[in-house]
Write an enzyme that holds these catalytic residues in place. Structure first.
Site, PDB file in Angstrom:
ATOM      1  N   HIS A  81       0.867  -1.189   0.000  1.00  0.00           N
ATOM      2  CA  HIS A  81       0.000   0.000   0.000  1.00  0.00           C
ATOM      3  C   HIS A  81       0.897   1.230   0.000  1.00  0.00           C
ATOM      4  CE1 HIS A  81      -3.933   1.942   1.667  1.00  0.00           C
ATOM      5  NE2 HIS A  81      -3.213   2.829   0.996  1.00  0.00           N
ATOM      6  N   ARG A 104       2.013   4.953  -0.231  1.00  0.00           N
ATOM      7  CA  ARG A 104       1.358   6.243  -0.001  1.00  0.00           C
ATOM      8  C   ARG A 104       2.208   7.356  -0.611  1.00  0.00           C
ATOM      9  NH1 ARG A 104      -0.657   3.180   4.299  1.00  0.00           N
ATOM     10  NH2 ARG A 104      -2.877   3.547   4.689  1.00  0.00           N
ATOM     11  N   HIS A 126       6.652   4.119   3.904  1.00  0.00           N
ATOM     12  CA  HIS A 126       7.033   2.706   4.046  1.00  0.00           C
ATOM     13  C   HIS A 126       7.333   2.142   2.646  1.00  0.00           C
ATOM     14  CE1 HIS A 126       2.692   2.580   3.454  1.00  0.00           C
ATOM     15  NE2 HIS A 126       2.449   2.904   4.715  1.00  0.00           N
ATOM     16  N   GLU A 141      -2.558  -1.662  -3.221  1.00  0.00           N
ATOM     17  CA  GLU A 141      -3.644  -0.881  -2.648  1.00  0.00           C
ATOM     18  C   GLU A 141      -3.287   0.596  -2.670  1.00  0.00           C
ATOM     19  OE1 GLU A 141      -5.154  -4.035   0.804  1.00  0.00           O
ATOM     20  OE2 GLU A 141      -4.095  -2.199   1.363  1.00  0.00           O
ATOM     21  N   HIS A 191      -8.017  -5.566   7.435  1.00  0.00           N
ATOM     22  CA  HIS A 191      -7.822  -4.523   8.434  1.00  0.00           C
ATOM     23  C   HIS A 191      -8.113  -5.071   9.831  1.00  0.00           C
ATOM     24  CE1 HIS A 191      -6.742  -0.245   8.863  1.00  0.00           C
ATOM     25  NE2 HIS A 191      -7.294  -0.396  10.045  1.00  0.00           N
ATOM     26  N   HIS A 196      -0.214  -5.786   9.503  1.00  0.00           N
ATOM     27  CA  HIS A 196       0.264  -5.351  10.819  1.00  0.00           C
ATOM     28  C   HIS A 196       0.239  -6.482  11.847  1.00  0.00           C
ATOM     29  CE1 HIS A 196       1.073  -2.469  14.046  1.00  0.00           C
ATOM     30  NE2 HIS A 196       0.165  -3.128  14.747  1.00  0.00           N
TER      31      HIS A 196
END
EC number: 2.6.99.2
Length: 237
Positions: free
Chosen positions: A43, A45, A50, A70, A190, A214
């Site tokens: 993912h 950003r 990251h 994502e 999630h 996570h």
């Protein structure tokens, strides 16, 4: 069996904390697949805090399972996805600077925008998925965009499960039933973890894929990455 796609954002976070290339993101992705993981999710950003955009390009060459990217479909993200051509793109309405995703799309308000983006990805042979809350109107709206799949945003379920309220699964069951009726594939992600994943999988009809990062990486600090990947696979059978 529901497929397990491992989100490796946290590996990139750890690498970026010290600079250099330790841990090696590409090696971890290879290892996760070798351990049995059925997909790799990233993912990126805009601030690249990251996953870096170059990571997305480099990963393309070594992912032999399923590649899922994502993100919020802004121009740079769209260009990156079209360049990398992953197996799946998951559209997430995360705000710039957000720590993590906090809500699904309003698929009614954003229907025209989502439809345009989805058509562009599908023209390039990329399966699409929309991040949505377990709200029936949003599932119906997702269908109208032409998306292939939805990804159920499971934070609310995970929170209720931690409180001992297993009825927190109910909106997700209703959403999944409707999605199946509409011919939408179902993903989820999630705050899913070893504690709640089996209960979730057993109650969601037609669950095709979960994306977990996570919790899985955190659990691996105690139990080992190979072991944790296979623990998830066993619970998803």
């Amino acid at each position: 069996m529901t497929k397990l796609s491992v989100n490796i954002n946290k590996i990139a976070t750890l690498r970026n904390a010290r600079g250099g290339n330790v841990p090696d993101l590409l090696k971890v992705a290879v290892d996760i697949q070798r351990f049995g993981g059925q997909g790799i999710t990233i993912h990126p950003r805009p601030d690249e805090r990251h996953i870096r955009y170059q990571d997305a390009r480099d990963l393309k060459a070594i992912i032999t399972t399923e590649y899922n990217i994502e993100g919020n479909p802004q121009h740079n993200f769209i260009d990156l996805v079209l360049e990398c051509k992953p197996d799946q793109v998951t559209l997430v309405p995360d705000a710039i600077g957000a720590i993590t995703s906090s809500a699904g799309w309003d698929t009614i308000k954003n229907q025209e925008y989502l439809t345009e983006v989805i058509q562009e990805f599908q023209r390039n042979g990329i399966r699409t998925s929309i991040f949505v809350d377990p709200v029936l109107e949003m599932i119906e709206g997702a269908k109208k965009t032409g998306t292939d799949r939805i990804e159920l945003y499971t934070e609310a379920f995970a929170h209720q499960y931690d409180l001992g309220n297993k009825n927190g699964i109910d909106p997700y069951v209703k959403a999944a039933v409707l999605a199946n009726e509409l011919g939408l594939g179902i993903n989820a992600g999630h705050d899913l973890s070893l504690e709640n994943i089996q209960f979730f999988k057993q109650n969601i009809p037609g669950l095709l894929e979960v994306s977990i990062g996570h919790a899985l990486i955190s659990e691996a600090l105690y139990l080992g990455l190979d072991n944790v990947v296979n623990m998830y696979l066993n619970k998803l059978k």
